[in-house]
Motif scaffolding. Structure first.
Motif, PDB file in Angstrom:
ATOM      1  N   LEU A   1      21.515   4.876  24.030  1.00  9.67           N
ATOM      2  CA  LEU A   1      22.047   3.405  24.612  1.00  9.67           C
ATOM      3  C   LEU A   1      21.154   2.352  24.453  1.00  9.67           C
ATOM      4  CD1 LEU A   1      24.465   4.686  27.514  1.00  9.67           C
ATOM      5  CD2 LEU A   1      24.923   4.380  25.404  1.00  9.67           C
ATOM      6  N   ALA A   2      21.180   1.031  24.117  1.00  8.30           N
ATOM      7  CA  ALA A   2      20.459   0.202  24.069  1.00  8.30           C
ATOM      8  C   ALA A   2      19.952  -0.475  25.252  1.00  8.30           C
ATOM      9  CB  ALA A   2      20.965  -1.061  23.049  1.00  8.30           C
ATOM     10  N   ASN A   3      21.011  -0.724  26.259  1.00  7.01           N
ATOM     11  CA  ASN A   3      20.909  -0.859  27.612  1.00  7.01           C
ATOM     12  C   ASN A   3      20.553   0.008  28.460  1.00  7.01           C
ATOM     13  OD1 ASN A   3      20.803  -2.745  29.800  1.00  7.01           O
ATOM     14  ND2 ASN A   3      23.109  -2.953  30.095  1.00  7.01           N
ATOM     15  N   PRO A   4      19.638   0.115  29.285  1.00  6.40           N
ATOM     16  CA  PRO A   4      18.524  -0.735  29.869  1.00  6.40           C
ATOM     17  C   PRO A   4      17.421  -0.720  28.926  1.00  6.40           C
ATOM     18  CG  PRO A   4      18.627   0.761  31.315  1.00  6.40           C
ATOM     19  CD  PRO A   4      19.626   1.383  30.135  1.00  6.40           C
ATOM     20  N   HIS A   5      17.165  -0.507  27.824  1.00  8.72           N
ATOM     21  CA  HIS A   5      16.023   0.190  26.923  1.00  8.72           C
ATOM     22  C   HIS A   5      15.435  -1.303  26.333  1.00  8.72           C
ATOM     23  CE1 HIS A   5      17.875   3.865  27.699  1.00  8.72           C
ATOM     24  NE2 HIS A   5      16.641   4.077  28.138  1.00  8.72           N
ATOM     25  N   ASP A   6      14.112  -1.290  25.836  1.00  2.10           N
ATOM     26  CA  ASP A   6      13.554  -2.296  25.239  1.00  2.10           C
ATOM     27  C   ASP A   6      12.889  -1.882  23.856  1.00  2.10           C
ATOM     28  OD1 ASP A   6      11.789  -1.316  26.488  1.00  2.10           O
ATOM     29  OD2 ASP A   6      10.839  -3.264  27.422  1.00  2.10           O
ATOM     30  N   VAL A   7      12.849  -0.460  23.554  1.00  2.00           N
ATOM     31  CA  VAL A   7      12.038   0.014  22.390  1.00  2.00           C
ATOM     32  C   VAL A   7      13.126   0.943  21.554  1.00  2.00           C
ATOM     33  CG1 VAL A   7      10.638   1.401  21.633  1.00  2.00           C
ATOM     34  CG2 VAL A   7       9.968   0.283  23.692  1.00  2.00           C
ATOM     35  N   ARG A   8      13.092   0.528  20.266  1.00  2.00           N
ATOM     36  CA  ARG A   8      14.216   1.373  19.553  1.00  2.00           C
ATOM     37  C   ARG A   8      13.534   2.094  18.519  1.00  2.00           C
ATOM     38  NH1 ARG A   8      17.432  -1.021  14.512  1.00  2.00           N
ATOM     39  NH2 ARG A   8      19.145   0.713  14.177  1.00  2.00           N
ATOM     40  N   PHE A   9      13.864   3.536  18.300  1.00  2.00           N
ATOM     41  CA  PHE A   9      12.994   4.269  17.661  1.00  2.00           C
ATOM     42  C   PHE A   9      14.228   4.551  16.233  1.00  2.00           C
ATOM     43  CE2 PHE A   9      11.004   5.343  21.269  1.00  2.00           C
ATOM     44  CZ  PHE A   9       9.598   5.373  21.046  1.00  2.00           C
ATOM     45  N   VAL A  10      13.773   4.075  15.136  1.00  2.00           N
ATOM     46  CA  VAL A  10      14.778   4.249  14.057  1.00  2.00           C
ATOM     47  C   VAL A  10      14.188   5.326  13.019  1.00  2.00           C
ATOM     48  CG1 VAL A  10      15.610   3.232  12.087  1.00  2.00           C
ATOM     49  CG2 VAL A  10      14.613   1.705  14.088  1.00  2.00           C
ATOM     50  N   PHE A  11      15.251   6.269  12.915  1.00  2.00           N
ATOM     51  CA  PHE A  11      14.946   7.543  12.092  1.00  2.00           C
ATOM     52  C   PHE A  11      15.586   7.430  10.569  1.00  2.00           C
ATOM     53  CE2 PHE A  11      14.403   8.674  16.207  1.00  2.00           C
ATOM     54  CZ  PHE A  11      13.461   9.606  16.434  1.00  2.00           C
ATOM     55  N   SER A  12      14.860   7.138   9.778  1.00  2.00           N
ATOM     56  CA  SER A  12      15.094   6.799   8.306  1.00  2.00           C
ATOM     57  C   SER A  12      15.863   8.069   7.555  1.00  2.00           C
ATOM     58  CB  SER A  12      14.088   6.440   7.532  1.00  2.00           C
ATOM     59  OG  SER A  12      13.025   7.366   7.364  1.00  2.00           O
ATOM     60  N   GLU A  13      15.385   9.202   8.093  1.00  2.00           N
ATOM     61  CA  GLU A  13      15.971  10.272   7.338  1.00  2.00           C
ATOM     62  C   GLU A  13      17.460  10.863   7.850  1.00  2.00           C
ATOM     63  OE1 GLU A  13      14.655  12.200   5.044  1.00  2.00           O
ATOM     64  OE2 GLU A  13      13.226  10.868   4.825  1.00  2.00           O
ATOM     65  N   THR A  14      17.879  10.420   9.146  1.00  2.00           N
ATOM     66  CA  THR A  14      18.945  10.678   9.842  1.00  2.00           C
ATOM     67  C   THR A  14      20.099   9.592   9.891  1.00  2.00           C
ATOM     68  OG1 THR A  14      17.943  10.469  11.927  1.00  2.00           O
ATOM     69  CG2 THR A  14      18.012  12.566  11.197  1.00  2.00           C
ATOM     70  N   ASP A  15      19.456   8.534   9.682  1.00  2.00           N
ATOM     71  CA  ASP A  15      20.405   7.180   9.835  1.00  2.00           C
ATOM     72  C   ASP A  15      20.759   7.159  11.457  1.00  2.00           C
ATOM     73  OD1 ASP A  15      21.489   5.012   9.196  1.00  2.00           O
ATOM     74  OD2 ASP A  15      23.342   5.676   8.627  1.00  2.00           O
ATOM     75  N   ASP A  16      19.949   7.590  12.280  1.00  2.00           N
ATOM     76  CA  ASP A  16      20.165   7.389  13.722  1.00  2.00           C
ATOM     77  C   ASP A  16      19.002   6.901  14.478  1.00  2.00           C
ATOM     78  OD1 ASP A  16      21.522   7.754  15.941  1.00  2.00           O
ATOM     79  OD2 ASP A  16      22.317   9.844  15.520  1.00  2.00           O
ATOM     80  N   GLU A  17      19.108   6.537  15.759  1.00  2.00           N
ATOM     81  CA  GLU A  17      18.068   5.809  16.455  1.00  2.00           C
ATOM     82  C   GLU A  17      18.063   6.576  17.959  1.00  2.00           C
ATOM     83  OE1 GLU A  17      21.059   2.669  18.128  1.00  2.00           O
ATOM     84  OE2 GLU A  17      19.811   1.914  16.587  1.00  2.00           O
ATOM     85  N   LEU A  18      17.089   6.221  18.778  1.00  2.00           N
ATOM     86  CA  LEU A  18      16.749   6.554  20.060  1.00  2.00           C
ATOM     87  C   LEU A  18      16.302   5.376  20.877  1.00  2.00           C
ATOM     88  CD1 LEU A  18      15.165  10.045  19.858  1.00  2.00           C
ATOM     89  CD2 LEU A  18      17.594   9.740  20.898  1.00  2.00           C
ATOM     90  N   TRP A  19      16.601   5.200  22.050  1.00  2.00           N
ATOM     91  CA  TRP A  19      16.114   4.285  22.846  1.00  2.00           C
ATOM     92  C   TRP A  19      15.159   4.586  24.031  1.00  2.00           C
ATOM     93  CZ3 TRP A  19      17.076  -0.899  21.723  1.00  2.00           C
ATOM     94  CH2 TRP A  19      17.935  -1.273  20.681  1.00  2.00           C
ATOM     95  N   ALA A  20      14.138   3.778  24.325  1.00  2.00           N
ATOM     96  CA  ALA A  20      13.412   4.149  25.389  1.00  2.00           C
ATOM     97  C   ALA A  20      13.003   2.949  26.124  1.00  2.00           C
ATOM     98  CB  ALA A  20      12.144   5.000  24.915  1.00  2.00           C
ATOM     99  N   ARG A  21      12.275   2.899  27.398  1.00  2.48           N
ATOM    100  CA  ARG A  21      11.618   1.953  28.251  1.00  2.48           C
ATOM    101  C   ARG A  21      10.303   1.753  27.877  1.00  2.48           C
ATOM    102  NH1 ARG A  21      13.616   2.501  34.083  1.00  2.48           N
ATOM    103  NH2 ARG A  21      11.393   1.478  34.218  1.00  2.48           N
TER     104      ARG A  21
END
Length: 467
Positions: free
Chosen positions: A198-218
């Motif tokens: 989830l984007a909220n309440p995080h402020d760092v987005r990890f973009v995975f180009s191989e899987t077309d997915d993302e992770l979020w962290a503070r």
């Protein structure tokens, strides 16, 4: 009549005006800090003037990477009395910080850049926070330590009634998690399962180009936990870019942020299979998710497996990580009814739906090295060492991680030397030996040299002991 009195006599004859009384010293929190690892230290520097007693101070401790309302408290009744200091976390459940944690609390004063310890106290390993003796289902709210008046009087005062100086005391609590168990309360793992999607309440987005997915962290957790993240998040480097909150999400492989793992492009990730299992059950998002409610920084991940990164990010939050068996432990000669590595990972995911997927200690070690997580590297090495056998060791000895990392390589070399006869008798050793002779394993020569030197050293020690 002229005033003939000299000016200096006139001044002496004038009654002196009393100087205003110095304001009473107000005790205050000077600083607080903490370190993050399996050994967590929380400290608070408190400035007090003991002659002012009685003293009572409470001040919040910001940024402690554990749940609770953290604060430091100091109480002093006055001359000849003891000083009691507490570091409190407030109301959290029993074992919220781990089920096997030893705690050490101490108090001392600051003398220049050094700490002169007055007293320390150890709480034996057990749940932290521990249950209250009279109410086992409720937890204690913190830890306290008392410095006697005799110890307080040992401070070099250099003070008089006209010259007072406050003293800065350091109160610290050290929590040491049991690395062997890594047991984390179930509800914390459950809480962490989907939060990183989830984007909220995080402020760092990890973009995975191989899987077309993302992770979020503070960013605050990342910076506190990893020196690597602390550096790139604090800088304006190309690895991390700040994007506006309403910016459209980038499509696969189009992230403007430079990949942080581009130099791993030719490295085989042992968790690629785990990614396949994960995305079979959790297909990557195909629709554009909602925009983040606030600006965030973006990091592009090209090669590292999604499940590896997710497990390591969960480790930074909870201190927990679970490892899959080494892929080299599953040979083609295994019995037909033996479970495959894939089956073991799928079974673990089915049993523990709230836990991150099992990940390879080899892949986690590589990422821990990049992120400068020494404690996690130690856990990965421990897992690998526990699973080594004469049949597995030859393949692990010449793996890409062994070629690149001395601590991984040396751990396996020590095992091979100790079990030399058994290792040399395996088909795996004969197989890698043929590849080494054919120069088919990049970086094999230095490993063979290290192995021969270690073997020679072991023989010399054995001869010396037998004399």
């Amino acid at each position: 009549m002229r005033d003939l009195m000299p000016a200096h006599l006139k001044a002496a004859a004038t009654p002196a005006v009393a100087a205003p009384a110095a304001p009473a010293h107000v005790p205050r929190l000077v600083d607080n800090a903490f370190s993050v690892s399996n050994r967590l230290i929380i400290s608070a520097d408190v400035e007090v003037l003991l002659e002012n007693g009685p003293i009572k101070l409470e001040a919040p401790l910001a940024g402690v990477p554990l749940e609770g309302q953290w604060k430091v408290a100091v109480e002093y009744e006055g001359a000849g009395q003891s000083l009691t200091a507490r570091i409190e976390h407030g109301a959290v459940p029993v074992g919220a910080f781990g089920s096997q944690v030893s705690v050490f609390i101490r108090i001392g004063w600051l003398d220049g850049g050094k700490v002169v310890n007055l007293k320390g106290s150890t709480v034996p390993s057990g749940p932290a926070p521990a249950p209250k003796p009279a109410s086992p289902h409720s937890a204690s709210t913190g830890w306290a330590i008392t410095a006697s008046s005799a110890r307080l009087s040992e401070h070099p005062k250099e003070r008089s009634s006209s010259h007072r100086r406050p003293i800065t005391y350091r109160i610290s609590v050290e929590l040491n998690r049991d690395e062997a168990t890594q047991r984390i309360p179930e509800r914390l793992l459950a809480f962490s399962q989907d939060l990183d999607l989830l984007a909220n309440p995080h402020d760092v987005r990890f973009v995975f180009s191989e899987t077309d997915d993302e992770l979020w962290a503070r960013s605050d957790i990342l910076a506190r936990s990893s020196p690597y993240f602390a550096k790139i998040l604090a800088s304006e480097s190309a690895e991390v870019v700040t994007v506006p909150s309403k910016r459209a999400r980038t499509s696969k492989g189009k992230s403007p942020a430079t990949a942080v793992d581009e130099d791993d492009a030719d490295v085989e990730d042992s968790d690629d299979e785990t990614d396949e299992i994960y995305f079979k059950e959790h297909p990557a998002m195909k629709q554009e998710p909602e925009d983040s409610p606030s600006p965030y920084k973006e990091i592009k991940i090209c090669k590292t497996a999604f499940t590896t990164y997710r497990a390591v990010l969960a480790y930074l939050r909870t201190g927990h990580i679970a490892f899959a068996p080494l892929s080299s432990s599953f040979s083609s000669a295994a019995a037909p009814d033996s479970p495959s590595r894939r089956q073991l990972i799928e079974d673990a995911a089915a049993r523990n739906g709230n836990h991150p997927y099992l990940v390879s200690p080899r892949s986690a070690f590589r990422l821990a090295h990049r992120l400068e997580l020494d404690d996690l590297k130690t856990l990965c090495l421990s897992s690998m060492r526990e699973n080594l056998t004469p049949d597995i060791a030859p393949h692990e000895l010449f793996s890409d991680v062994s070629v690149a990392h001395a601590s991984w390589r040396n751990t396996i070399v020590d095992f091979v030397v100790k079990h030399w006869i058994k290792v040399c008798a395996t088909d795996a050793w004969k197989e890698v030996q043929e590849k080494v002779d054919a120069d088919e394993i990049p970086g094999a020569a230095p490993i063979m040299m290290r192995l021969l030197l270690a073997k020679d050293g072991a023989m010399r020690r054995s001869k010396a002991e037998s004399v």
